[in-house]
Design a protein around this motif. Structure first.
Motif, short mmCIF file in Angstrom:
data_model
loop_
_atom_site.label_atom_id
_atom_site.label_comp_id
_atom_site.label_asym_id
_atom_site.label_seq_id
_atom_site.Cartn_x
_atom_site.Cartn_y
_atom_site.Cartn_z
N UNK A 190 1.01 -1.11 0.10
CA UNK A 190 0.10 0.07 0.24
C UNK A 190 1.03 1.30 0.11
N UNK A 191 0.46 2.17 -0.81
CA UNK A 191 0.94 3.47 -0.63
C UNK A 191 -0.07 4.81 -0.38
N UNK A 224 -4.35 10.15 -1.91
CA UNK A 224 -4.35 9.23 -2.76
C UNK A 224 -3.84 7.85 -2.22
N UNK A 225 -4.44 6.73 -2.53
CA UNK A 225 -3.90 5.42 -2.14
C UNK A 225 -3.70 4.46 -3.46
N UNK A 257 -1.62 0.29 -8.28
CA UNK A 257 -2.89 0.38 -8.76
C UNK A 257 -3.75 1.42 -7.87
N UNK A 258 -4.41 2.49 -8.61
CA UNK A 258 -5.09 3.59 -7.55
C UNK A 258 -6.31 3.06 -7.32
N UNK A 259 -6.57 3.20 -5.96
CA UNK A 259 -7.83 2.71 -5.14
C UNK A 259 -8.59 4.10 -4.83
N UNK A 260 -9.91 4.34 -5.43
CA UNK A 260 -10.65 5.52 -4.94
C UNK A 260 -11.23 5.01 -3.73
N UNK A 312 -10.20 -2.22 -1.50
CA UNK A 312 -8.80 -2.40 -1.44
C UNK A 312 -8.38 -3.93 -2.35
N UNK A 313 -9.63 -4.91 -2.34
CA UNK A 313 -9.45 -5.81 -3.28
C UNK A 313 -8.70 -7.34 -2.51
N UNK A 314 -8.77 -8.29 -3.14
CA UNK A 314 -8.16 -9.46 -2.53
C UNK A 314 -6.81 -9.61 -3.18
#
Length: 231
Positions: free
Chosen positions: A132-133, A140-141, A146-149, A201-203
């Motif tokens: 994670x960033x 922003x994440x 991959x950008x995560x809204x 954030x997803x799997x």
């Protein structure tokens, strides 16, 4: 992040609070010195934004008490007193930053973020863990590039979890750090927000639930990933 706004002009205080919320920063308002000291005694704040001229104990006295406590939040003085002597006296009282009225809300947000970054924990401006960033300035994440809204509240919760660097954060602490004083302590908002954040954030799931304790970022091998999908 949670901020205390000490300001006796209701419209200005509410405008600042609403503007900070848009930046995923929770904020409480104190319209006088007594209320400010009471809130400081029962809540943990990341930043205190003080108007110097408020009823009751002044902003100067509040600043002096925060400094004397040795464990209070960084202080940003937000005031119409704009002479050099005023600024000097404010810094001598222990202010960490000084912003004069009128001001741009964007500048206030940037100064709050900068103060938070310069806190005793020496937090880096961009935080990274388990792929994670998180960039608090740009809000922003990214996960593995991959950008995560995220919604504002999801971002606020994730920021608290990322700061813990894999440590467990209780639901009560998340409620305290990511919501304001109007939050219902019996609400299930934390559980709902964490569940939605986990899906965004997803799997594989990055946020693990520690039953009966709280939540943490699953930082890699050796952590209990079996609990990541529950709670």
């Amino acid at each position: 992040m949670r901020v205390l706004i000490v300001e006796d002009e209701p419209y200005l205080a509410e405008a600042v609070r609403d503007g900070l919320r848009l930046e995923a920063i929770a904020a409480d308002i104190a319209g006088d010195g007594d209320t400010a000291l009471a809130l400081l005694s029962i809540n943990t704040y990341d930043i205190a934004v003080l108007d110097r001229d408020v009823p009751g104990p002044s902003g100067d006295e509040i600043a002096a008490r925060i400094v004397a406590s040795g464990s209070g939040p960084p202080i940003l003085m937000l005031t119409a007193a704009d002479r050099l002597d005023d600024k000097v006296s404010g810094f001598e009282l222990g202010a960490d930053d000084y912003l004069t009225k009128p001001f741009a809300l964007r500048e206030l947000v940037l100064r709050i973020r900068a103060l938070d970054r310069r806190s005793p924990q020496h937090r880096p401006p961009v935080r990274e863990i388990a792929g994670l960033r998180l960039d608090p300035f740009r809000r922003e994440v990214y996960r593995d590039g991959r950008y995560v809204a995220l919604t504002r509240k999801q971002f606020a919760v994730l920021e608290v979890l990322v700061r813990a660097e894999g440590g467990v954060v209780s639901a009560e602490e998340l409620l305290e750090r990511a919501w304001d004083e109007n939050a219902d302590p019996f609400t299930n908002a934390v559980r709902i927000t964490v569940s939605a954040l986990r899906k965004r954030l997803g799997e594989p799931w990055l946020i693990a639930t520690v039953p009966g304790v709280g939540y943490r970022i699953d930082a890699g091998p050796g952590t209990d990933g079996d609990t990541a999908g529950r709670g």
